[in-house]
Design a protein around this motif. Structure first.
Motif, PDB file in Angstrom:
ATOM      1  N   GLY A 159       0.837  -1.194   0.000  1.00 28.31           N
ATOM      2  CA  GLY A 159       0.000   0.000   0.000  1.00 28.31           C
ATOM      3  C   GLY A 159       0.869   1.239   0.000  1.00 28.31           C
ATOM      4  O   GLY A 159       2.047   1.198   0.365  1.00 28.31           O
ATOM      5  N   GLY A 160       0.297   2.378  -0.382  1.00 24.93           N
ATOM      6  CA  GLY A 160       1.094   3.584  -0.587  1.00 24.93           C
ATOM      7  C   GLY A 160       1.434   4.349   0.672  1.00 24.93           C
ATOM      8  O   GLY A 160       2.373   5.146   0.676  1.00 24.93           O
ATOM      9  N   LEU A 161       0.689   4.154   1.773  1.00 23.06           N
ATOM     10  CA  LEU A 161       0.925   4.916   3.001  1.00 23.06           C
ATOM     11  C   LEU A 161       1.135   3.938   4.150  1.00 23.06           C
ATOM     12  O   LEU A 161       0.190   3.407   4.712  1.00 23.06           O
ATOM     13  CB  LEU A 161      -0.258   5.840   3.291  1.00 23.06           C
ATOM     14  CG  LEU A 161      -0.116   6.755   4.516  1.00 23.06           C
ATOM     15  CD1 LEU A 161       1.052   7.716   4.330  1.00 23.06           C
ATOM     16  CD2 LEU A 161      -1.407   7.541   4.756  1.00 23.06           C
ATOM     17  N   ALA A 162       2.429   3.683   4.473  1.00 26.73           N
ATOM     18  CA  ALA A 162       2.780   2.720   5.523  1.00 26.73           C
ATOM     19  C   ALA A 162       2.099   1.379   5.281  1.00 26.73           C
ATOM     20  O   ALA A 162       1.608   0.727   6.220  1.00 26.73           O
ATOM     21  CB  ALA A 162       2.417   3.265   6.904  1.00 26.73           C
ATOM     22  N   GLY A 163       2.064   0.979   4.030  1.00 29.92           N
ATOM     23  CA  GLY A 163       1.475  -0.304   3.677  1.00 29.92           C
ATOM     24  C   GLY A 163      -0.029  -0.299   3.539  1.00 29.92           C
ATOM     25  O   GLY A 163      -0.623  -1.335   3.229  1.00 29.92           O
ATOM     26  N   GLN A 164      -0.689   0.834   3.746  1.00 33.20           N
ATOM     27  CA  GLN A 164      -2.150   0.898   3.684  1.00 33.20           C
ATOM     28  C   GLN A 164      -2.592   1.469   2.340  1.00 33.20           C
ATOM     29  O   GLN A 164      -2.046   2.478   1.874  1.00 33.20           O
ATOM     30  CB  GLN A 164      -2.695   1.772   4.821  1.00 33.20           C
ATOM     31  CG  GLN A 164      -2.140   1.419   6.187  1.00 33.20           C
ATOM     32  CD  GLN A 164      -2.288  -0.052   6.529  1.00 33.20           C
ATOM     33  OE1 GLN A 164      -3.361  -0.632   6.375  1.00 33.20           O
ATOM     34  NE2 GLN A 164      -1.206  -0.656   6.997  1.00 33.20           N
TER      35      GLN A 164
END
Length: 585
Positions: free
Chosen positions: A380-385
Motif C-alpha cells: 500500500g502507498g501509506l505505511a502499507g495501507q
C-alpha cells in the motif's frame, strides 16, 4: 454511494433509518401502513426468487469448465443472462424516477434493490454451477473441510450422534437433505446445499439489514459484503456472520425503545430475536465468541438506566426473553460447550497465520499458491495501507463522530472492538499455547464491521447535511427538486448493480477448476471432477478422462497432537515456520 429519494414518506425524524429515535414507538397507535405486508413480503420473495432462480438457470450453461476458454465463455454467459434480468428492472426504476409518483417509484425502487441483492450472489452461485458442470460432487469432493462435513453427516445418518463441539445445524441439514433428496449420497447433497446457500446469501444479508435501514442503504451494505464474504465451499459460516451483525443491531434498537412498548410486545420481540440468535448459533458459533464481549458492553451502555423502574423492568424482560429463547434453541450446542469448551483447541496453522496480524483488509485462502506469504499483504502507498483502508478508516471516524447514539452503529463498533482485541490475544499466545484458536477468521468480522460503518457514516452524513440546510433556511423543510432525489436513487441502484455484476464475476472466477499443482482456490472444483458418479462412470469433463472411486468416510477423530500443525508448509520449511521438527509422515 446509495442515496434515497428525499421526497419519499418518512417514518420518523431520521430518514435514513427505518426505526425512530430512542424510547419512541416506530408504529404509533392507529397508524396504518398503505401497503400492509405486500411490500415487505414482495421484497423478500423477489430477492430470494432472483438469487435461486438465476442459480438454477445457470445450470444449463454448456461449456467445458476444465479448460480456460470454456471458463471464460461460462462467465460471459452469466454476465449476458444477468444483463437480461437486470436491465428491465433498472429500466423500470429509471422510468418511475422520471415519470411516476413518489409512492409507485418507492415501491419499484424497493423491489429493484431486492432483485439486485439476489442477482449479486445468484451470479456467484451460477458460476459455481458452471464450475461443477458434469459432476454430481460439491466443491472439494471428499477432501479438506467438505470431506469432514460429509464424514459428520454420514456418521449422523448411521446413528452415531452429532459432532462434539462443532455446530450441528449444517450437519443436520446436509444429512437430512441427503437422506430425503439424494438417496443417502451425502457428497451429492453437499453440492445442492452449497449452491442453494450461496444463492440466498445476498438476499438474506439484504433482508437482515432491511430490519434496520431503508432499501438502498441496506443494499449498499449487503451487496459488497455478501460478495466479498461468500465462501461457496462453506457458505453457512459466513452467512451467519453477515446476518448476525444486523440482528445484534436490531436487538440494541429494541433495547432503546422499551419505554414505548407494552410488556407483551417486549417479550414477543425478545423471543423472536432469541430464536433467530439460537438458530444462528447452531449454524456457526465462532462469530458469537468474538462478538459477545463487546456486545455485552454495548447492552450495558444502552440500558435505559435513567428512565425509571418501569423502563428497567421492560429492558430486563427484553434481554431475559432474548437470552432464554436463544439458550433453549441453542441448547444442543450450548450445553456441550459449557461442559467441554475448554478442551476445544484449534492447532491448524494456514496461510493467514503467517502474515502480519494487523492486516485485516483481506485474506488469501489456505492454499499455498501465489502469492506466497512474503508477498502478502499486498503493498500500500501509506505505511502499507491502500486507498480502501483509508476510506473505511475515514468511515469509522465519521461513524464515531455522528453515530454513537445509533444502535446499528453501536452494534458494529462493539463487534469490531471485540474481535480486534480477541484477535491479538489469541495471536499473542499462539507460540506459547501452540494453538491458533481460529483467530485469522476475525479478519472477516473486522472488515465487515468497517464496511458497514462506512456506509452508516455516509448515511448519517447525508442526513446531517439535510438537517443543517433546514436550519439555515429558518426551519423550512428541505425540498430538493422532486426529480433530483428520485434520479439520484435510481442512478445509485444502477451503479450498485454494475458493481455487483463485476464483483460477482471476480468471485466466481476464483473457483473455476485449476490444476492442483497451482494450489489455488480452483483446486476444490477440480477435485469434484475427479470422483466417480453413482453409476461408477467418470464425470463428463474428468481430467484426462480418469477418475477415482469415492472412499468410505469414517467419523473424524479429535487430534491428540499438542503442537501446531503448519498446513501447506513443506518439510524443508517447517522449522522456519513452526519451529522444531515436522511430524513424521
Amino acid at each position: 454511494m446509495a442515496i434515497e429519494a428525499p421526497d419519499e414518506p418518512q417514518a420518523h425524524d431520521d430518514p435514513q433509518f427505518l426505526q425512530d429515535g430512542p424510547g419512541q414507538s416506530a408504529d404509533p397507535p392507529g397508524r396504518r401502513h398503505p401497503r400492509g405486508l405486500f411490500a415487505p413480503v414482495g421484497e423478500a420473495v423477489v430477492a430470494l426468487a432472483v438469487g435461486v432462480g438465476f442459480m438454477l438457470w445457470a445450470r444449463d450453461i454448456s461449456v467445458d469448465p476444465l479448460i480456460r476458454v470454456g471458463q471464460v465463455s461460462g462467465l460471459a454467459k452469466l454476465q449476458f443472462r444477468a444483463a437480461l434480468v437486470a436491465l428491465p428492472v433498472l429500466a423500470a426504476v429509471l422510468f418511475t424516477a422520471y415519470r411516476s409518483d413518489r409512492r409507485r417509484h418507492g415501491l419499484v425502487l424497493r423491489l429493484g434493490c431486492a432483485a439486485v441483492a439476489g442477482l449479486g450472489t445468484g451470479i456467484v452461485a451460477g458460476g459455481i454451477a458452471v464450475a461443477l458442470r458434469g459432476t454430481p460432487w460439491g466443491l472439494g469432493g471428499q477432501d479438506g473441510d467438505p470431506g469432514t462435513l460429509q464424514s459428520y453427516a454420514e456418521s449422523y445418518l448411521r446413528g452415531e450422534g452429532l459432532p462434539g463441539l462443532y455446530p450441528p445445524g449444517f450437519i443436520v441439514l446436509l444429512a437430512e437433505w441427503a437422506k430425503y433428496l439424494r438417496h443417502g449420497q451425502v457428497g451429492f447433497a453437499l453440492k445442492d446445499v452449497q449452491l442453494l446457500l450461496s444463492a440466498v446469501f445476498g438476499p438474506l444479508c439484504y433482508l437482515a439489514w432491511r430490519t434496520l435501514l431503508r432499501p438502498a442503504w441496506a443494499l449498499a451494505v449487503a451487496l459488497p459484503a455478501s460478495i466479498v464474504f461468500l465462501d461457496p465451499i462453506r457458505p453457512y459460516s459466513h452467512l451467519v456472520m453477515v446476518v448476525l451483525l444486523p440482528v445484534l443491531g436490531r436487538l440494541l434498537t429494541e433495547l432503546t425503545r422499551v419505554r414505548g412498548r407494552t410488556v407483551r410486545s417486549v417479550l414477543l420481540r425478545g423471543a423472536v430475536l432469541g430464536a433467530v440468535l439460537g438458530v444462528l448459533f447452531l449454524t456457526y458459533s465462532g462469530w458469537f465468541v468474538w462478538s459477545v464481549p463487546g456486545v455485552l458492553v454495548a447492552v450495558l451502555a444502552l440500558v435505559p438506566w435513567q428512565h425509571g423502574r418501569a423502563a428497567l423492568l421492560r429492558a430486563a424482560a427484553l434481554l431475559g426473553a432474548t437470552g432464554l429463547t436463544a439458550a433453549l434453541v441453542g441448547a444442543p450446542l450450548l450445553t456441550r460447550m459449557l461442559a467441554n469448551g475448554a478442551n476445544a483447541v484449534d492447532r491448524y496453522a494456514y496461510f493467514d497465520v503467517y502474515i502480519d496480524p494487523a492486516y485485516v483488509m483481506g485474506w488469501r485462502s489456505d492454499r499455498s499458491g501465489w502469492p506466497p506469504s512474503w508477498a502478502w499483504p499486498p503493498p500500500g502507498g501509506l505505511a502499507g495501507q491502500d486507498a480502501v483502508t483509508l476510506l473505511v478508516l475515514a468511515g469509522l471516524a465519521l461513524a464515531l463522530a455522528l453515530g454513537l447514539r445509533r444502535p446499528p452503529v453501536v452494534a458494529a463498533l462493539a463487534a469490531l472492538a471485540s474481535a480486534w482485541v480477541l484477535r491479538f490475544w489469541f495471536a499473542g499466545h499462539m507460540q506459547r499455547d501452540q494453538a491458533v484458536m481460529l483467530y485469522p477468521r476475525t479478519t472477516w468480522q473486522i472488515l465487515y464491521c468497517l464496511l458497514a460503518l462506512t456506509v452508516l457514516a455516509a448515511m448519517l452524513l447525508a442526513g446531517g447535511v439535510r438537517s443543517t440546510w433546514s436550519r439555515l433556511t429558518a426551519g423550512q423543510p428541505v425540498r430538493l427538486p422532486r426529480f433530483l432525489g428520485r434520479r439520484l436513487a435510481a442512478g445509485s441502484l444502477c451503479g450498485l448493480a454494475l458493481f455487483g455484476a463485476m464483483a460477482a464475476s471476480w468471485s466466481a472466477n476464483r473457483y473455476m477448476p485449476t490444476d492442483p499443482a497451482q494450489h489455488t482456490m480452483g483446486l476444490d472444483a477440480w477435485r469434484s471432477h475427479t470422483l466417480e458418479r453413482a453409476d461408477g462412470s467418470c464425470p463428463l469433463y474428468a481430467p484426462r478422462h480418469t477418475c477415482t472411486p469415492p472412499h468410505e468416510l469414517s467419523r473424524p477423530q479429535d487430534s491428540t497432537d499438542t503442537r501446531l500443525w503448519c498446513g501447506n508448509v513443506s518439510f524443508q520449511n517447517w522449522a522456519a515456520y513452526c519451529g522444531g521438527r515436522p511430524p513424521s509422515g
